[in-house]
Design a protein around this motif. Structure first.
Motif, PDB file in Angstrom:
ATOM      1  N   PHE A  87      96.409 -26.104  94.512  1.00 49.97           N
ATOM      2  CA  PHE A  87      97.446 -26.798  93.752  1.00 49.97           C
ATOM      3  C   PHE A  87      97.549 -26.175  92.366  1.00 49.97           C
ATOM      4  CE2 PHE A  87      98.556 -30.677  91.040  1.00 49.97           C
ATOM      5  CZ  PHE A  87      99.923 -30.492  91.195  1.00 49.97           C
ATOM      6  N   PRO A  88      98.508 -25.237  92.159  1.00 50.70           N
ATOM      7  CA  PRO A  88      98.766 -24.744  90.808  1.00 50.70           C
ATOM      8  C   PRO A  88      99.675 -25.726  90.091  1.00 50.70           C
ATOM      9  CG  PRO A  88     100.192 -23.612  92.360  1.00 50.70           C
ATOM     10  CD  PRO A  88      99.370 -24.594  93.161  1.00 50.70           C
ATOM     11  N   CYS A  89      99.372 -26.084  88.865  1.00 51.80           N
ATOM     12  CA  CYS A  89     100.221 -27.058  88.180  1.00 51.80           C
ATOM     13  C   CYS A  89     100.354 -26.707  86.708  1.00 51.80           C
ATOM     14  CB  CYS A  89      99.672 -28.481  88.346  1.00 51.80           C
ATOM     15  SG  CYS A  89      98.075 -28.775  87.557  1.00 51.80           S
ATOM     16  N   THR A  90     101.444 -27.156  86.111  1.00 54.08           N
ATOM     17  CA  THR A  90     101.651 -26.978  84.683  1.00 54.08           C
ATOM     18  C   THR A  90     100.942 -28.117  83.942  1.00 54.08           C
ATOM     19  OG1 THR A  90     103.656 -28.331  84.651  1.00 54.08           O
ATOM     20  CG2 THR A  90     103.932 -25.984  85.177  1.00 54.08           C
ATOM     21  N   PRO A  91     100.733 -27.982  82.635  1.00 57.22           N
ATOM     22  CA  PRO A  91     100.111 -29.073  81.872  1.00 57.22           C
ATOM     23  C   PRO A  91     100.865 -30.400  82.017  1.00 57.22           C
ATOM     24  CG  PRO A  91     100.081 -27.062  80.579  1.00 57.22           C
ATOM     25  CD  PRO A  91     100.906 -26.757  81.804  1.00 57.22           C
ATOM     26  N   LEU A  92     102.202 -30.338  82.061  1.00 53.35           N
ATOM     27  CA  LEU A  92     102.976 -31.575  82.197  1.00 53.35           C
ATOM     28  C   LEU A  92     102.688 -32.253  83.530  1.00 53.35           C
ATOM     29  CD1 LEU A  92     105.127 -33.567  81.256  1.00 53.35           C
ATOM     30  CD2 LEU A  92     106.862 -32.041  82.223  1.00 53.35           C
ATOM     31  N   ILE A 142      91.012 -26.272  95.291  1.00 54.77           N
ATOM     32  CA  ILE A 142      91.297 -25.393  94.147  1.00 54.77           C
ATOM     33  C   ILE A 142      92.501 -25.940  93.393  1.00 54.77           C
ATOM     34  CG2 ILE A 142      91.818 -23.036  93.413  1.00 54.77           C
ATOM     35  CD1 ILE A 142      90.782 -22.078  96.157  1.00 54.77           C
ATOM     36  N   CYS A 143      92.303 -26.326  92.139  1.00 59.80           N
ATOM     37  CA  CYS A 143      93.407 -26.763  91.284  1.00 59.80           C
ATOM     38  C   CYS A 143      93.395 -25.883  90.032  1.00 59.80           C
ATOM     39  CB  CYS A 143      93.263 -28.228  90.876  1.00 59.80           C
ATOM     40  SG  CYS A 143      93.376 -29.379  92.272  1.00 59.80           S
ATOM     41  N   ARG A 144      94.569 -25.431  89.616  1.00 59.60           N
ATOM     42  CA  ARG A 144      94.622 -24.564  88.440  1.00 59.60           C
ATOM     43  C   ARG A 144      95.754 -25.036  87.537  1.00 59.60           C
ATOM     44  NH1 ARG A 144      97.440 -19.804  86.995  1.00 59.60           N
ATOM     45  NH2 ARG A 144      98.477 -19.729  89.017  1.00 59.60           N
ATOM     46  N   GLN A 152      92.316 -13.430  94.523  1.00 62.52           N
ATOM     47  CA  GLN A 152      90.962 -12.880  94.522  1.00 62.52           C
ATOM     48  C   GLN A 152      90.036 -13.691  93.623  1.00 62.52           C
ATOM     49  OE1 GLN A 152      90.735  -8.806  93.230  1.00 62.52           O
ATOM     50  NE2 GLN A 152      88.644  -8.519  93.967  1.00 62.52           N
ATOM     51  N   ALA A 153      90.533 -14.044  92.430  1.00 63.70           N
ATOM     52  CA  ALA A 153      89.697 -14.757  91.465  1.00 63.70           C
ATOM     53  C   ALA A 153      89.313 -16.148  91.954  1.00 63.70           C
ATOM     54  CB  ALA A 153      90.420 -14.849  90.122  1.00 63.70           C
ATOM     55  N   LEU A 154      90.228 -16.814  92.667  1.00 64.07           N
ATOM     56  CA  LEU A 154      89.982 -18.188  93.096  1.00 64.07           C
ATOM     57  C   LEU A 154      89.433 -18.282  94.517  1.00 64.07           C
ATOM     58  CD1 LEU A 154      93.136 -19.970  91.613  1.00 64.07           C
ATOM     59  CD2 LEU A 154      90.866 -19.699  90.613  1.00 64.07           C
ATOM     60  N   GLY A 155      89.306 -17.151  95.185  1.00 59.42           N
ATOM     61  CA  GLY A 155      88.719 -17.170  96.522  1.00 59.42           C
ATOM     62  C   GLY A 155      89.601 -17.802  97.569  1.00 59.42           C
ATOM     63  N   MET A 156      90.917 -17.608  97.446  1.00 61.67           N
ATOM     64  CA  MET A 156      91.813 -18.163  98.461  1.00 61.67           C
ATOM     65  C   MET A 156      91.749 -17.333  99.732  1.00 61.67           C
ATOM     66  SD  MET A 156      95.175 -19.577  96.486  1.00 61.67           S
ATOM     67  CE  MET A 156      95.110 -18.559  95.019  1.00 61.67           C
TER      68      MET A 156
END
Length: 220
Positions: A193-198, A218-220, A134-138
């Motif tokens: 694309f959800p990703c970790t800091p690494l 959208i990248c988070r 909802q927050a990212l509008g997917m």
């Protein structure tokens, strides 16, 4: 096939889940065994230990690619169940809830020290995914890029739970690889694309052979 092998869902079953599509399929099949706790074992039989120990006659479910482990399981007194290499494709059930088990112990990404085990209830995973969507509008059917294993909160929560909520398709890597990620970017088939800091750091530092492909919307 799994229900035929285990018609009465046992209270405990063990499995070996390879970082491979067969492991993904088996993971969700085991999740459908209501009331069954699942213990994941390493691919090396010499490391098959748990606390408390598995019952001697416990069932160990193996995907086709690990059928060679059946002999090791049986030599230790376990009951080996090896699934077939080409099970029939099931019909899509719009009412099926893929994450119907009570919860899972997963590990944090290790971005702030060593990875930490965390218990996540299934409703918590799904609710968090719904908030993200909802927050990212997917949108329903959006493509998601992600990486295994499921032992961390990225693979199971950020990727698979989100894909389940939006019934999206997943570009799923057996491990994070920047070359594969860039090729998925270039395909234009993925919106999230959800990703970790690494992962973000590795992408920011990798050498490019040409201009960088456009990142997903959208990248988070």
């Amino acid at each position: 096939e799994l229900r035929r092998a285990l018609p009465d869902a046992p209270p405990l079953v063990a499995t070996v889940l390879p970082v491979h599509p067969e492991g993904v399929a088996l993971f969700f099949a085991l999740c459908a065994l209501t009331g069954t706790a699942v213990v994941t074992l390493a691919e090396d039989p010499t490391a098959w230990r748990s606390d408390p120990a598995l019952p001697v006659d416990a069932a160990i479910v193996l995907p086709p690619m690990l059928r060679a482990l059946a002999a090791a399981a049986e030599s230790r007194g376990y009951r080996a169940i090896t699934l077939s290499a080409a099970p029939p494709a099931p019909a899509f059930d719009p009412g099926y809830e893929p994450l119907s088990f009570g919860g899972v112990v997963a590990f944090t990404s290790g971005s702030t020290g060593l990875p930490k085990p965390v218990y996540r209830a299934t409703p918590s995973l799904i609710d968090a995914a719904r908030v993200t969507v909802q927050a990212l509008g997917m949108r329903e059917g959006d493509g998601i890029i992600g990486a295994l294993p499921f032992s961390n909160t990225h693979g199971l929560g950020s990727v698979m739970a989100t894909a389940i909520v939006i019934r999206g398709h997943v570009g799923l890597m057996d491990r994070f690889d920047h070359r594969t990620v860039l090729s998925l970017f270039a395909s234009g088939e993925y919106r999230y694309f959800p990703c970790t800091p690494l992962m973000a750091e590795l992408l920011g530092r990798c050498a490019l052979s040409g201009p960088p492909p456009r990142a997903p919307e959208i990248c988070r």
